[in-house]
Design a protein around this motif. Structure first.
Motif, short mmCIF file in Angstrom:
data_model
loop_
_atom_site.label_atom_id
_atom_site.label_comp_id
_atom_site.label_asym_id
_atom_site.label_seq_id
_atom_site.Cartn_x
_atom_site.Cartn_y
_atom_site.Cartn_z
N TYR A 13 0.49 0.19 -2.04
CA TYR A 13 -0.06 0.24 -0.67
C TYR A 13 0.38 -0.98 0.14
O TYR A 13 0.72 -0.87 1.32
N LEU A 14 0.36 -2.15 -0.52
CA LEU A 14 0.78 -3.36 0.18
C LEU A 14 2.23 -3.28 0.61
O LEU A 14 2.60 -3.71 1.72
N ALA A 15 3.05 -2.74 -0.26
CA ALA A 15 4.47 -2.60 0.07
C ALA A 15 4.68 -1.60 1.20
O ALA A 15 5.72 -1.64 1.88
N ASP A 16 3.70 -0.73 1.40
CA ASP A 16 3.81 0.31 2.44
C ASP A 16 3.09 -0.10 3.72
O ASP A 16 2.61 0.73 4.47
N ASP A 17 2.97 -1.43 3.94
CA ASP A 17 2.44 -1.96 5.20
C ASP A 17 0.97 -1.64 5.39
O ASP A 17 0.55 -1.03 6.38
N LEU A 18 0.13 -2.07 4.43
CA LEU A 18 -1.31 -1.88 4.52
C LEU A 18 -1.88 -2.79 5.60
O LEU A 18 -1.58 -3.98 5.65
N ARG A 19 -2.74 -2.25 6.47
CA ARG A 19 -3.25 -3.01 7.62
C ARG A 19 -4.77 -3.15 7.58
O ARG A 19 -5.49 -2.28 7.09
N GLN B 152 -1.28 -7.29 8.86
CA GLN B 152 -0.79 -6.76 7.59
C GLN B 152 -1.51 -7.47 6.44
O GLN B 152 -1.53 -8.68 6.37
N GLN C 165 -2.27 -9.12 2.95
CA GLN C 165 -1.51 -9.78 1.89
C GLN C 165 -2.49 -10.55 1.01
O GLN C 165 -3.58 -10.92 1.45
N GLY D 299 -4.06 -12.19 7.60
CA GLY D 299 -4.09 -10.97 6.80
C GLY D 299 -4.48 -11.16 5.35
O GLY D 299 -4.50 -10.21 4.58
N CYS E 206 -9.21 -7.86 6.17
CA CYS E 206 -8.76 -9.18 5.77
C CYS E 206 -9.99 -10.07 5.60
O CYS E 206 -11.10 -9.73 6.05
#
Length: 380
Positions: free
Chosen positions: A10-16, A23, A25, A33, A51
């Motif tokens: 999910y993180l690699a797919d631009d989780l917001r 984004q 992280q 983020g 976040c």
């Protein structure tokens, strides 16, 4: 339960973040983020991906500071100039010059400015508030600002927040309120005190848990159905001392209690060190009183000017600290600035403090290269 591998996908797919759009992280706690992996797992379980900043905001009504670049901040100020609003400009009374926003008067347009001197609790109590306000107005005018009103507050204890809210209500006249300031002036702490004051005494004015963070450049705190207090991120001043120090060393720089002035009777040819962070050489003039205004735990040392270089080389990082020896190499070399006074004058090192020197003196002030050093008419 969702696995860390699935979360990584999910993180690699631009989780917001659903609160501010940042984004998500999990690796850089001080960056936008960030949320811990453990909290992110719970977020997936509760279908609430936030976040850390937005989580604290939503569940604890606590605003966390966010920093923008100079360009980002000026774009935000440009937006303010196009609004019909009240601008609340928060400054640090201990570090007034370091909390100035260059050219602010050009960005706010015709909007009125309420100038707030925060951290009033660190100045000596013997200093009259009326004198502080007069001094702030003079300094603001020199910088091109014409504030409609000046208020003094302590975001730390919140004692002056009710009076500040009354001033805001008087000047906003139903309009939005933009709160601006540089980093390290205590703006977010003050905003949190405002939230406590408003939610505690006027429950019908503000929602108690959800403050809309439309983007990372603003957080809106509703005042009524039509208007809000809009908290903006702090602009970073790279010429402040704090940017060169570790968190451990900052406790010797940022005052938490009332300052205790330290006065020295100096003859020409004497030097005062402020840890390993700064130095003042009395080059020429009659014997006189020099008063130092620095964090109470910052050690000051007096020596002869002719021995000052060798004294620094021998004791920096040990007797002269902060910084400690392990972090001395991280500090830029001290740079010399010479001043000649014609009246009682403060020599100010941004974010560290100041030395009040008598008239008709020549003093060389040393500070890390890149840190601003300037003079002003004596505050006290």
């Amino acid at each position: 339960m969702i696995s860390e591998e699935e979360i990584a996908a999910y993180l690699a797919d631009d989780l917001r973040c659903i609160g501010c759009g940042a984004q998500i992280q999990t690796t850089e706690p001080d960056e936008i983020g960030y949320t811990p992996m453990s909290a992110l797992k719970k977020g997936f379980e509760n279908e609430e991906i936030l976040c850390k900043r937005c989580f604290r905001l939503r569940h604890y009504n606590e605003i966390q500071p966010v920093n923008l670049t100079d360009d980002d901040f000026r774009r935000l100020l440009d937006q303010i100039s196009g609004t019909d609003s009240l601008v609340v400009y928060v400054m640090d009374v201990f570090d007034f010059s370091g909390s100035l926003i260059p050219g602010l008067h050009r960005f706010v347009g015709d909007n009125p400015i309420l100038l707030v001197g925060n951290k009033i609790d660190v100045l000596p109590r013997s200093l009259r508030r009326s004198k502080i306000k007069d001094w702030m107005r003079q300094q603001a005018n020199i910088a091109g600002l014409r504030p409609d009103e000046i208020a003094l507050t302590s975001g730390k204890n919140g004692d002056d927040v009710p009076a500040l809210l009354d001033l805001i209500e008087r000047y906003r006249k139903g309009r939005d309120v933009y709160v601006v300031g540089v980093t390290n002036v205590g703006k977010s702490t003050l905003i949190n005190q405002i939230i406590k004051e408003v939610t505690g005494e006027r429950q019908d004015v503000i929602t108690t848990s959800r403050f809309p963070g439309t983007t990372l450049d603003r957080i809106e705190i509703p005042l009524d159905e039509q208007s809000a207090i809009i908290d903006t991120p702090g602009i970073i001043h790279q010429d402040q001392m704090a940017h060169y120090l570790t968190a451990k060393d900052l406790k010797y720089v940022s005052p938490q209690k009332e300052l205790k002035p330290r006065t020295y009777q100096l003859n020409a040819g004497q030097t005062i060190f402020a840890g390993a962070l700064a130095r003042f050489d009395y080059m020429q003039g009659d014997k006189g009183g020099f008063t130092a205004y620095f964090e109470n735990n910052l050690m000051l040392h007096r020596t002869k000017l002719e021995k000052a270089d060798a004294f620094y080389q021998q004791h920096a990082g040990e007797l002269l600290a902060p910084p400690e020896a392990d972090h001395l190499d991280d500090l830029p070399p001290l740079q010399r600035h010479e001043f000649k006074t014609t009246q009682k004058t403060d020599i100010v090192i941004d974010g560290l403090g100041w030395l009040t020197v008598p008239a008709n003196a020549i003093v060389a002030a040393w500070a890390p290269k890149g840190v601003s050093v300037l003079t002003r008419k004596a505050m006290i």
